[in-house]
Design a protein around this motif. Sequence first.
Motif, PDB file in Angstrom:
ATOM      1  N   ARG A 193       0.831  -1.200   0.000  1.00  0.00           N
ATOM      2  CA  ARG A 193       0.000   0.000   0.000  1.00  0.00           C
ATOM      3  C   ARG A 193       0.868   1.253   0.000  1.00  0.00           C
ATOM      4  N   HIS A 194       1.960   1.215   0.745  1.00  0.00           N
ATOM      5  CA  HIS A 194       2.870   2.364   0.792  1.00  0.00           C
ATOM      6  C   HIS A 194       3.566   2.570  -0.549  1.00  0.00           C
ATOM      7  N   MET A 195       4.049   1.483  -1.149  1.00  0.00           N
ATOM      8  CA  MET A 195       4.778   1.608  -2.415  1.00  0.00           C
ATOM      9  C   MET A 195       3.861   2.083  -3.547  1.00  0.00           C
ATOM     10  N   GLN A 196       2.587   1.721  -3.495  1.00  0.00           N
ATOM     11  CA  GLN A 196       1.651   2.186  -4.518  1.00  0.00           C
ATOM     12  C   GLN A 196       1.441   3.691  -4.441  1.00  0.00           C
ATOM     13  N   LEU A 197       1.643   4.262  -3.259  1.00  0.00           N
ATOM     14  CA  LEU A 197       1.463   5.696  -3.093  1.00  0.00           C
ATOM     15  C   LEU A 197       2.650   6.492  -3.623  1.00  0.00           C
ATOM     16  N   ILE A 198       3.843   5.893  -3.583  1.00  0.00           N
ATOM     17  CA  ILE A 198       5.038   6.679  -3.922  1.00  0.00           C
ATOM     18  C   ILE A 198       5.670   6.280  -5.252  1.00  0.00           C
ATOM     19  N   GLU A 199       5.293   5.119  -5.822  1.00  0.00           N
ATOM     20  CA  GLU A 199       5.888   4.673  -7.089  1.00  0.00           C
ATOM     21  C   GLU A 199       4.818   4.156  -8.031  1.00  0.00           C
ATOM     22  N   GLN A 200       5.072   4.264  -9.296  1.00  0.00           N
ATOM     23  CA  GLN A 200       4.158   3.772 -10.322  1.00  0.00           C
ATOM     24  C   GLN A 200       4.482   2.318 -10.678  1.00  0.00           C
ATOM     25  N   GLY A 201       3.458   1.588 -11.098  1.00  0.00           N
ATOM     26  CA  GLY A 201       3.682   0.271 -11.686  1.00  0.00           C
ATOM     27  C   GLY A 201       3.551  -0.909 -10.743  1.00  0.00           C
ATOM     28  N   PHE A 202       3.374  -0.686  -9.472  1.00  0.00           N
ATOM     29  CA  PHE A 202       3.242  -1.819  -8.551  1.00  0.00           C
ATOM     30  C   PHE A 202       1.886  -2.493  -8.738  1.00  0.00           C
ATOM     31  N   GLU A 203       1.917  -3.789  -8.935  1.00  0.00           N
ATOM     32  CA  GLU A 203       0.692  -4.544  -9.196  1.00  0.00           C
ATOM     33  C   GLU A 203      -0.120  -4.739  -7.921  1.00  0.00           C
ATOM     34  N   ALA A 204      -1.439  -4.766  -8.102  1.00  0.00           N
ATOM     35  CA  ALA A 204      -2.355  -5.154  -7.020  1.00  0.00           C
ATOM     36  C   ALA A 204      -3.452  -5.987  -7.664  1.00  0.00           C
ATOM     37  N   THR A 205      -3.156  -7.265  -7.849  1.00  0.00           N
ATOM     38  CA  THR A 205      -4.064  -8.139  -8.609  1.00  0.00           C
ATOM     39  C   THR A 205      -5.239  -8.617  -7.769  1.00  0.00           C
ATOM     40  N   HIS A 206      -5.165  -8.486  -6.456  1.00  0.00           N
ATOM     41  CA  HIS A 206      -6.221  -8.934  -5.566  1.00  0.00           C
ATOM     42  C   HIS A 206      -6.458  -7.879  -4.477  1.00  0.00           C
ATOM     43  N   PRO A 207      -7.585  -7.945  -3.798  1.00  0.00           N
ATOM     44  CA  PRO A 207      -7.785  -7.046  -2.648  1.00  0.00           C
ATOM     45  C   PRO A 207      -6.703  -7.274  -1.594  1.00  0.00           C
ATOM     46  N   LEU A 208      -6.434  -6.237  -0.802  1.00  0.00           N
ATOM     47  CA  LEU A 208      -5.426  -6.342   0.252  1.00  0.00           C
ATOM     48  C   LEU A 208      -6.021  -7.123   1.425  1.00  0.00           C
ATOM     49  N   GLU A 209      -5.895  -8.440   1.366  1.00  0.00           N
ATOM     50  CA  GLU A 209      -6.499  -9.334   2.346  1.00  0.00           C
ATOM     51  C   GLU A 209      -5.530 -10.458   2.708  1.00  0.00           C
ATOM     52  N   ILE A 210      -5.839 -11.114   3.822  1.00  0.00           N
ATOM     53  CA  ILE A 210      -5.088 -12.294   4.269  1.00  0.00           C
ATOM     54  C   ILE A 210      -6.030 -13.490   4.227  1.00  0.00           C
ATOM     55  N   HIS A 211      -5.603 -14.555   3.555  1.00  0.00           N
ATOM     56  CA  HIS A 211      -6.433 -15.754   3.443  1.00  0.00           C
ATOM     57  C   HIS A 211      -5.720 -16.934   4.094  1.00  0.00           C
ATOM     58  N   ILE A 212      -6.472 -17.668   4.904  1.00  0.00           N
ATOM     59  CA  ILE A 212      -5.940 -18.847   5.596  1.00  0.00           C
ATOM     60  C   ILE A 212      -6.813 -20.039   5.252  1.00  0.00           C
ATOM     61  N   SER A 213      -6.167 -21.170   5.044  1.00  0.00           N
ATOM     62  CA  SER A 213      -6.891 -22.397   4.704  1.00  0.00           C
ATOM     63  C   SER A 213      -6.319 -23.549   5.516  1.00  0.00           C
ATOM     64  N   VAL A 214      -7.202 -24.323   6.139  1.00  0.00           N
ATOM     65  CA  VAL A 214      -6.769 -25.515   6.867  1.00  0.00           C
ATOM     66  C   VAL A 214      -7.500 -26.723   6.304  1.00  0.00           C
ATOM     67  N   ASP A 215      -6.784 -27.829   6.208  1.00  0.00           N
ATOM     68  CA  ASP A 215      -7.334 -29.054   5.623  1.00  0.00           C
ATOM     69  C   ASP A 215      -6.972 -30.225   6.528  1.00  0.00           C
ATOM     70  N   LYS A 216      -7.988 -30.786   7.203  1.00  0.00           N
ATOM     71  CA  LYS A 216      -7.734 -31.893   8.119  1.00  0.00           C
ATOM     72  C   LYS A 216      -7.242 -33.135   7.396  1.00  0.00           C
ATOM     73  N   GLU A 217      -7.782 -33.390   6.229  1.00  0.00           N
ATOM     74  CA  GLU A 217      -7.406 -34.606   5.496  1.00  0.00           C
ATOM     75  C   GLU A 217      -5.943 -34.575   5.092  1.00  0.00           C
ATOM     76  N   LYS A 218      -5.487 -33.439   4.591  1.00  0.00           N
ATOM     77  CA  LYS A 218      -4.092 -33.318   4.156  1.00  0.00           C
ATOM     78  C   LYS A 218      -3.168 -32.909   5.303  1.00  0.00           C
ATOM     79  N   CYS A 219      -3.774 -32.513   6.431  1.00  0.00           N
ATOM     80  CA  CYS A 219      -3.018 -32.030   7.595  1.00  0.00           C
ATOM     81  C   CYS A 219      -2.093 -30.876   7.203  1.00  0.00           C
ATOM     82  N   THR A 220      -2.699 -29.864   6.574  1.00  0.00           N
ATOM     83  CA  THR A 220      -1.929 -28.704   6.106  1.00  0.00           C
ATOM     84  C   THR A 220      -2.533 -27.410   6.627  1.00  0.00           C
ATOM     85  N   PHE A 221      -1.676 -26.422   6.729  1.00  0.00           N
ATOM     86  CA  PHE A 221      -2.066 -25.057   7.067  1.00  0.00           C
ATOM     87  C   PHE A 221      -1.467 -24.155   5.995  1.00  0.00           C
TER      88      PHE A 221
END
Length: 528
Positions: free
Chosen positions: A128-156
């Motif tokens: 977010r800071h770099m987008q304010l001061i420089e041109q060309g920085f990509e933002a292909t998705h919303p600024l969010e954090i996604h977490i996924s847990v899978d009991k079968e694969k035992c992964t985080f």
Amino acid sequence: MLRAFVRSAPSFARAARAHSTKAARFALFSPHALPIVRRTAVSATVVGSQPLLRQINFYSTEAALKDEEPKETLIEETEVVTGQEQHHEFKTETKKLLHIVANSLYSEKEIYHSELISNAADALEKLRHMQLIEQGFEATHPLEIHISVDKEKCTFIIQDFGIGMTEEELNQNLGTIAQSGSKAFLENLEKEGGSSMSKDKIIGQFGVGFYSTFMVGDKIKVYSRSARPGSKGYCWTTDGLGSYTLAEAEGVAVGTKIVIELREDSANFASKFTIDSVIKKYSNFVGFPIHLNGTKVNTVEPLWTQDKSAVTTDQHREFYRFVANAWDDPQFTLHYRTDAPMSIRSILYVPEHLLSNELLGQRLEPGVSLYSRKVLIQPKSKALLPEWLRFVKGVVDLEDLPLNVSRELLQDNVLSKLRNIMTARIIRWFHNESHQNPDKFNKFFLDFGQFLKEGICIDAQSKKDIAKLLRYETSATKEGELIGLKEYVERKKEGQERIYYLLTPKRKFAEESPYLEAFRKKDIEVSS
């Protein structure tokens, strides 16, 4: 739904009663009870040539499950390694340091989760800071954090769509323990005279948080692509035994995705319920949306960061119930902010009633948690306030909080200084309430006065100020009417040099006491 039965009327009644009673008991007493959905069935009993139709209610949770449980969205590992794997040795005494980080540095395994979310929030803030001061920085998705847990694969899996890392940055930031990208970012901001707001929001300072993943994981993969124009994606992999591999990969989104293959003794971190609880405990107030298996989980706003005038009564009620894990309303609210002598943002509450095991002789846990820049440092901190203030609920956020490398313990004597500031401010808060709402304060004293009396006994530094908050019934007041020591002194008889009191469990016993007669004759007020 039409079902045909051939049963006697009494048997239908018994069946219906048994079924509905069992469903009701499940709904009331099961800890895993789900909403009960009523379904109607029509039965037909043939009497001669005429059918008798009866309506029977069946109860089921099947429809409730379909309505209540949203479809989960898991993060898939769709990236493909296309380049040749490069093997690297860590740049420090890795085995020794990794052993310390994974086994000795943190007191609780669940801390790894907070560290990863803090790193993800830092990455989003940098973008977010770099987008304010420089041109060309990509933002292909919303600024969010996604977490996924899978009991079968035992992964985080945790993924952010932040600044990402180049090949060089992956080697520099992940290949060297205690090489903090956040720390370097802050140093560059200082040199360039950058925004203090961006500096305040960067959480990471030490560069070891990522390696807390080895408390719970056997193998760690990191997919990352820098937001800088023309950057390639990479896959960084390690088992924590002294080396790592790095290879170019396709299908890597801008940002960073971390895939943890959980150890057998940490399989509980593949549970959605466990991770949801950990998020709400440590990271609920991070400044970006956090999604768990497709559902946003940090829905409560950090009210202490907002202006006092902008927060409504309903918001205070919701926030109090969240931080206090309560269902009543707060009777007193303190929204306190100051920048000197320390930068403090806080919201504190007094519950409406003392509804706890304290009434049964069991001591309350402390009710105020310590945060730094919206990240939990000490839940229900025992050192933040003196023990006699354990009935107070809320949050204290100290922005310039010096921490040790694990972020769990405070350095120097900052906490004792903070404790003195907050204690003095809370006592002043109570004094203000006693003047502005005397009847309401007296009602508060009837429930919580025992804590103030305890404070006089154990808090030598504050006992004179606490004493001004004490309230008493006296021989000159009506039953239930309370006054303070100041008021008693102001209306004492001329020539009276002492305060007189009787120690009795109830007013009735004081009024019947033979000791009171002598004072009544001289018209001297006696407190009890």
